[in-house]
Structures are given as C-alpha cells and as structure tokens.
Write a protein that holds these residues in place. Structure first.
Motif, mmCIF file in Angstrom:
data_model
loop_
_atom_site.group_PDB
_atom_site.id
_atom_site.type_symbol
_atom_site.label_atom_id
_atom_site.label_comp_id
_atom_site.label_asym_id
_atom_site.label_seq_id
_atom_site.Cartn_x
_atom_site.Cartn_y
_atom_site.Cartn_z
ATOM 1 N N HIS A 282 -10.783 -15.084 7.231
ATOM 2 C CA HIS A 282 -10.801 -14.060 7.230
ATOM 3 C C HIS A 282 -9.303 -13.301 7.732
ATOM 4 N N ALA A 285 -9.354 -7.317 7.796
ATOM 5 C CA ALA A 285 -10.659 -6.110 7.052
ATOM 6 C C ALA A 285 -10.231 -4.501 6.731
ATOM 7 N N PRO A 286 -8.923 -3.779 6.559
ATOM 8 C CA PRO A 286 -8.648 -2.894 7.398
ATOM 9 C C PRO A 286 -9.624 -2.024 6.080
ATOM 10 N N ASN A 295 -18.938 -9.149 10.256
ATOM 11 C CA ASN A 295 -19.424 -9.541 10.551
ATOM 12 C C ASN A 295 -18.940 -10.638 11.574
HETATM 13 P P1 NAD Z 1 -9.650 -10.466 4.480
HETATM 14 O O1 NAD Z 1 -10.208 -10.852 4.714
HETATM 15 O O2 NAD Z 1 -9.132 -9.321 5.685
HETATM 16 O O3 NAD Z 1 -10.869 -9.049 3.687
HETATM 17 C C1 NAD Z 1 -11.424 -9.356 1.828
HETATM 18 C C2 NAD Z 1 -12.755 -8.596 2.160
HETATM 19 O O4 NAD Z 1 -13.244 -9.865 2.641
HETATM 20 C C3 NAD Z 1 -12.721 -7.376 2.448
HETATM 21 O O5 NAD Z 1 -13.482 -6.671 1.103
HETATM 22 C C4 NAD Z 1 -13.403 -7.338 3.631
HETATM 23 O O6 NAD Z 1 -13.832 -6.176 3.946
HETATM 24 C C5 NAD Z 1 -13.831 -8.928 3.685
HETATM 25 N N1 NAD Z 1 -14.653 -8.970 5.322
HETATM 26 C C6 NAD Z 1 -13.051 -9.614 5.580
HETATM 27 N N2 NAD Z 1 -13.984 -10.001 6.661
HETATM 28 C C7 NAD Z 1 -14.413 -9.809 7.202
HETATM 29 C C8 NAD Z 1 -16.220 -9.854 8.215
HETATM 30 N N3 NAD Z 1 -15.899 -10.311 9.338
HETATM 31 N N4 NAD Z 1 -16.928 -9.358 7.858
HETATM 32 C C9 NAD Z 1 -16.971 -8.375 7.110
HETATM 33 N N5 NAD Z 1 -16.646 -8.686 6.012
HETATM 34 C C10 NAD Z 1 -15.459 -9.107 6.095
HETATM 35 O O7 NAD Z 1 -8.005 -9.529 2.979
HETATM 36 P P2 NAD Z 1 -7.766 -9.252 2.590
HETATM 37 O O8 NAD Z 1 -7.824 -7.620 2.163
HETATM 38 O O9 NAD Z 1 -6.903 -9.740 1.920
HETATM 39 O O10 NAD Z 1 -6.415 -8.950 3.773
HETATM 40 C C11 NAD Z 1 -6.197 -7.603 4.559
HETATM 41 C C12 NAD Z 1 -5.169 -8.349 5.536
HETATM 42 O O11 NAD Z 1 -5.665 -9.094 6.341
HETATM 43 C C13 NAD Z 1 -3.958 -7.628 5.161
HETATM 44 O O12 NAD Z 1 -2.962 -7.380 5.735
HETATM 45 C C14 NAD Z 1 -3.490 -9.796 4.860
HETATM 46 O O13 NAD Z 1 -2.616 -10.447 4.886
HETATM 47 C C15 NAD Z 1 -4.336 -9.567 5.949
HETATM 48 N N6 NAD Z 1 -4.697 -11.135 6.017
HETATM 49 C C16 NAD Z 1 -4.464 -11.561 7.975
HETATM 50 C C17 NAD Z 1 -5.282 -13.259 8.288
HETATM 51 C C18 NAD Z 1 -4.610 -13.652 9.257
HETATM 52 O O14 NAD Z 1 -5.122 -13.314 10.284
HETATM 53 N N7 NAD Z 1 -4.990 -14.466 9.173
HETATM 54 C C19 NAD Z 1 -5.616 -14.143 6.789
HETATM 55 C C20 NAD Z 1 -5.862 -12.582 5.486
HETATM 56 C C21 NAD Z 1 -4.757 -12.035 5.316
#
Ligand code: NAD
Length: 360
Positions: A282, A285-286, A295
């Motif tokens: 993931h 998740a800002p 999680n």
């Molecule tokens: P995201 O994976 O951060 O979130 C997508 C959804 O999943 C959100 O609703 C979030 O709350 C939920 N989620 C993600 N991880 C979770 C966890 N551990 N527990 C509970 N819920 C979780 O993807 P996004 O919203 O497309 O991106 C947010 C930021 O993260 C962006 O700045 C993006 O560029 C970056 N990003 C970073 C990586 C990385 O570091 N590998 C990967 C993907 C996106």
C-alpha cells in the motif's frame, strides 16, 4: 555475524506502522538471539522536509551498508506540487529501487481464511487464494527515457513517456518468475499487451523462448485487459503471474482487494544477489494518517519476508506469520478488515497483539 536492517518509515501512515514492526522485530531479535542491528533512515517527503531531498546521500550510504531494507511508504499531498523528479515517489522510492537494482518484485496475494468475508468477491471464488505476482520493477514505462511534458508544434502541451524493455531485462525477470513457479504450483502466466505494443511483443517472444529451459512449468500468455478481468472472474486459475512494471502495479492492487485489504499484503524487491527491500504494497494512506487506525500487518508480513529471503532466517519468518494468523484467529481486526462480530483494534493494539502472540 550480526546483520544490519535499515528501517525507512517514510510518510503518512509510515511512521505509525513502522513503530509496530519495530516492536515485532525487537521481540524476535531478543527471543531468538538473532543479533540484528536496526537503524532508521530518511526517505520520501520526510527526507525532503528534513534533508532537502527525497533520497539523501546519507540514506543511500545506509542502504548500501544494510543487509536488508524495510520501507513503509512515501508520498502525500504536501509534496504533490513539486517537480515530478523531486517528489517522494519518483525522487525517493523509484530512485532507491533503481539505484539498488531491485528489479524483481514479488507480491503475494494470499487470502487468510479468517478474512474470507472481507473480500469483495464471494467466498467460494477466493477461499484458498494464493497467487504470486512477479513484477519487473526497474524498467518499463516508469523509467523509460525520454519522458516529460512539452509544448508541441501546435502550441499545445503534451505529456509523453517511453515504454521500453531490452531483452536482458526481460530474461532477468523471466528467470525469477520461472524459478519461483518451479517452487510453487509450476504454472506461470505472462501478462502483456502483445496485440498492440511492440515492447510486449518482444516480451512475449523472450518469455516463450525461456520456457524451453523450464519444461515442467506450464506457461500461458494473457493480454493485460483480459488478465484484469480474469483476476476478478476466476482468480484461483492463477499460480504465478509475471509482468512488466506498470501492468504489475495495477494488477497487484486488484489482487490485493481480492484478499480483503491492501493493508494485508507484503512485498519483496530483490537484486540479483538476493539482497532486498521489503515493503507493504500500500501507499502512505494520507486519508487515515495520524489516526492510529492503519493496518500494520502488511509491513509486519514484509518483515517476515525479509527474514526469509534476505537474512536466511526462515524459521523466524514462520513464527511471525503464525503470530499474525493467531491474532486473526482471536478476531482482532483493524478498521480496513473489520466485519461485524470481530473486535476492532488500533494500529498499536494490533502490533501489541502480534508481539503477545510471539511470546506464547
Ligand atoms: P494508498 O495505498 O495509500 O491508499 C489507498 C486506500 O487504501 C486508502 O483508502 C487508504 O486509507 C487505504 N489503505 C492503504 N494502506 C492501508 C493500511 N495499511 N491500513 C488501512 N488502510 C489502508 O494509495 P493512494 O491513496 O493511491 O496513494 C496515497 C499516497 O501514497 C500517494 O502520495 C501515492 O503516491 C503514495 N503511494 C506510495 C506507495 C509506496 O510508498 N510504495 C505506493 C502507492 C502509493
């Protein structure tokens, strides 16, 4: 001899989940006398704020000195207006992956039986699901040159990227995929868009050629649009999937949802020697950062993969995975995997529960 692990908490929920992983690693280090030394470093937006770049020189030196790296996640709206090359994702994450030549990304999608009702698909379609996506990570359209945004001859702005793979890059990831398939169900599906894109016509030709060296592996090819559909229609038909960087990015997130939550999925990114960086699938998740509800299990399971693949400590990895199963058996769930009848817990409570299960 002691092993060095570098932990990079990054941004958003990164610091919260890193704290829980740290607890788990400190526990196994002590419990099994592993002699692991931990160090923390800066990456992503946090590094931009504190050191002026998403991948500071000091972090690069720490990465080189480490036996394995555990990265949480990077990025967030605060840094989205920076020039693309300076942003946490491109200037930080993609830089680490490419400078360490972490070309082989292993993304398992396993459905824990305890979470069968958290999947968006019917339990009979997903129960027992165990897919491994092998994604090429340092090439393809995310790295191809030239790239940019320019003004064309008509005075109109246009964005452009280059989708390129050479045959050595395809063979390198193909080898990881065939060898991984040999250790599993011996079924490999190569995903491409060979009906339209020349780069994936070459991909298909090389993978087909390599299959002669792995006669036991049943190889199939699938266009990416069909693969996306099949993942939702009948996911259990797959064992190992191999694909390029962009298609793998998208398909692995789709596979993640089959398992209930992206918050459950670990990943490994390996170089040619087996040294690796381990990350949850993931992002940062800002939307939930700072609320204590993220999680931490994907990152804890990433730590288990690290012990297994880079530190040669598979039995300890098994213990961590068993502890995760145990907390799920107890009915403990963070909000993303919560369903009625289970016990909703915070990030910290989930980390504490895994540590408690390890102590038993
Ligand atoms: P995201 O994976 O951060 O979130 C997508 C959804 O999943 C959100 O609703 C979030 O709350 C939920 N989620 C993600 N991880 C979770 C966890 N551990 N527990 C509970 N819920 C979780 O993807 P996004 O919203 O497309 O991106 C947010 C930021 O993260 C962006 O700045 C993006 O560029 C970056 N990003 C970073 C990586 C990385 O570091 N590998 C990967 C993907 C996106």
């Amino acid at each position: 001899m002691s092993k060095k692990v570098l932990i990079l908490p990054g941004d958003g929920i990164g610091p919260e989940i890193s704290q829980e992983v740290n607890k788990v690693l400190v526990q196994v280090n002590q419990q099994y006398s592993l002699d692991i030394e931990f160090e923390q470093g800066l990456v992503g937006g946090a590094a931009i704020d504190q050191a002026g770049s998403a991948f500071p020189e000091q972090t690069w030196q720490q990465c080189q000195a480490a036996d394995a790296i555990l990265l949480a996640c990077v990025g967030g709206p605060k840094w989205d207006s920076l020039p693309p090359a300076e942003r946490p994702e491109i200037g930080g994450l993609l830089q680490i992956r490419s400078r360490l030549e972490l070309f082989g990304n292993l993304r398992p999608a396993i459905l824990y039986p305890q979470l069968a009702d958290a999947s968006s698909l019917k339990p009979e379609l997903v129960s027992g699901l165990d897919i491994l996506i092998v994604r090429e990570l340092t090439g393809g359209i995310y790295f191809g040159q030239p790239r940019g945004i320019r003004v064309n001859e008509d005075g109109v702005r246009e964005g452009f990227n280059t989708y390129i793979y050479n045959e050595n890059e395809i063979r390198r990831i193909g080898k990881v995929a065939f060898e991984t398939a040999m250790k599993r169900g011996k079924k490999l599906c190569s995903v491409d868009k060979a009906n339209v894109l020349e780069v994936t016509m070459l991909w298909r030709e090389i993978i087909e050629d390599m299959s002669k060296d792995y006669p036991e592996v049943e190889l199939s090819h699938m266009y990416v649009d069909n693969a996306a559909m099949q993942l939702i229609r009948q996911p259990k038909q797959f064992d190992v999937i191999v694909t390029g960087n962009m298609f793998g990015d998208i398909l692995s997130d789709a596979a993640a949802m089959l398992t209930g939550s992206i918050g459950m999925l670990p990943s490994a990114s390996l170089d040619i020697t087996g040294k690796g960086m381990y990350e949850p699938c993931h992002g940062s998740a800002p939307d939930i950062a700072g609320q204590g509800i993220a999680n931490p299990l994907a990152m804890i399971l990433s730590a288990a993969m690290m012990l297994r693949h880079s530190l040669n400590m598979a039995p300890v990895a098994d213990k961590i995975e068993a502890a995760v199963e145990a907390v799920l058996d107890q009915g403990l769930r963070t909000a993303d995997i919560y369903s009625q009848g289970s016990v909703k817990v915070s990030t910290q409570q989930m980390g504490d529960a895994v540590v408690a299960a390890l102590k038993k």
